[in-house]
Enzyme design. Structure first.
Site, PDB file in Angstrom:
ATOM      1  N   ASP A   1      -5.938   8.313   9.964  1.00  0.00           N
ATOM      2  CA  ASP A   1      -4.595   7.936  10.395  1.00  0.00           C
ATOM      3  C   ASP A   1      -4.272   8.433  11.794  1.00  0.00           C
ATOM      4  OD1 ASP A   1      -3.896   6.641   7.993  1.00  0.00           O
ATOM      5  OD2 ASP A   1      -3.586   8.585   7.039  1.00  0.00           O
TER       6      ASP A   1
ATOM      7  N   GLU B   1       0.853  -1.185   0.000  1.00  0.00           N
ATOM      8  CA  GLU B   1       0.000   0.000   0.000  1.00  0.00           C
ATOM      9  C   GLU B   1       0.887   1.232   0.000  1.00  0.00           C
ATOM     10  OE1 GLU B   1      -3.101   0.593   2.867  1.00  0.00           O
ATOM     11  OE2 GLU B   1      -3.661  -1.523   2.831  1.00  0.00           O
TER      12      GLU B   1
END
Length: 268
Positions: free
Chosen positions: A60, A49
């Site tokens: 995140d 990724e």
């Protein structure tokens, strides 16, 4: 056939689970990112990724936020991240590449130019965490035209939306192991095994689990229940800890070895 499909078919024949590392592109710079990804592939990574640095990364946690900040200080752009795919192929990297980005940079870039560039750089999949299924129609249609898999996320709170999300899934379904943002965790959402069973029964494509997985023991805990395990923050933190070594050509290989050894330990 899309490279992601090929990889999962190959792993299924071997009775193996995919290890899918996440890295923040451009942390600390593009050239070192290339070296890191080559190291991850050699250490046993099956799919990578490529995280696009973003100033407002809603999904995140602090480790990946810091990595994004470091990359953005070097003016890493969406174009840089996509072009990295072509660079990696030229460097001999063969495993499938997935671009992880929020929707606003794609929107600003323009959808069709974005897909043209992604396709030309041999990127096989997209994860767009802030694009819900109710609003992804145009992106999904273009993704199908370009044979680029739009990979959806499902969470333990998705409930009745699981079937709607999985019926359009391509590549694999990204199962979120815990509520909240990315980051290393000691425990996972209560009922995680039941949640995975529900998603697996509803999905016609492989399922992979991510958010919070940081050790070989945790990877092993989900092998057999999933087709893939995604590790992000723990790898990004290992890169962060290795930055002093990576910054000096005399010690760069030692820093890369630390990162590779950690990923190899996850693979088991």
């Amino acid at each position: 056939m899309n490279l992601i499909d090929q990889k999962f078919a190959e792993l299924k024949e071997q009775n193996n689970t995919a290890l899918i590392p996440f890295i923040s592109v451009g942390d600390p710079n593009i050239a070192t990112t290339v070296d890191i990804i080559k190291t991850l592939e050699a250490a046993g990574a099956d799919i990578i990724e490529l995280g696009v640095p973003y100033s407002d990364p809603l999904a995140d946690g602090p480790v990946i936020q810091r990595a994004s900040e470091r990359a953005l200080q070097h003016n890493i752009t969406l174009t840089d991240c996509i072009n990295l795919g072509g660079t990696l192929r030229a460097e001999g990297v063969k495993i499938p590449l997935i671009l992880f980005t929020y929707f606003n940079p794609i929107f600003q870039f323009g959808l069709r130019p974005f897909f043209d560039l992604v396709k030309s750089n041999d990127i096989s999949g997209l994860i767009i965490p802030d694009l819900p299924i109710e609003e992804d129609g145009e992106v999904r249609e273009l993704a199908q035209q370009y044979n680029i898999h739009l990979i959806p996320l499902v969470a333990p709170t998705s409930d009745e939306r699981v079937i709607r999300i999985t019926q359009h899934a391509k590549g694999f379904v990204y199962c979120v192991s815990s509520l909240g943002v990315t980051g290393e965790r000691a425990t996972f959402h209560t009922g995680i095994d039941e949640f995975l069973a529900v998603v697996k029964s509803a999905s016609s494509v492989p399922i992979a689990i991510g958010f919070g997985i940081s050790s070989r023991e945790q990877v092993a805990r989900f092998e057999g229940k999933c087709d893939g395990v995604i590790v992000g923050s723990a790898i990004v933190r290992t890169i962060e800890n290795s930055l002093p070594l990576l910054a000096d050509e005399a010690t760069k290989q030692e820093g890369l070895k630390q990162i590779g050894d950690f990923v190899a330990s996850l693979k088991g």
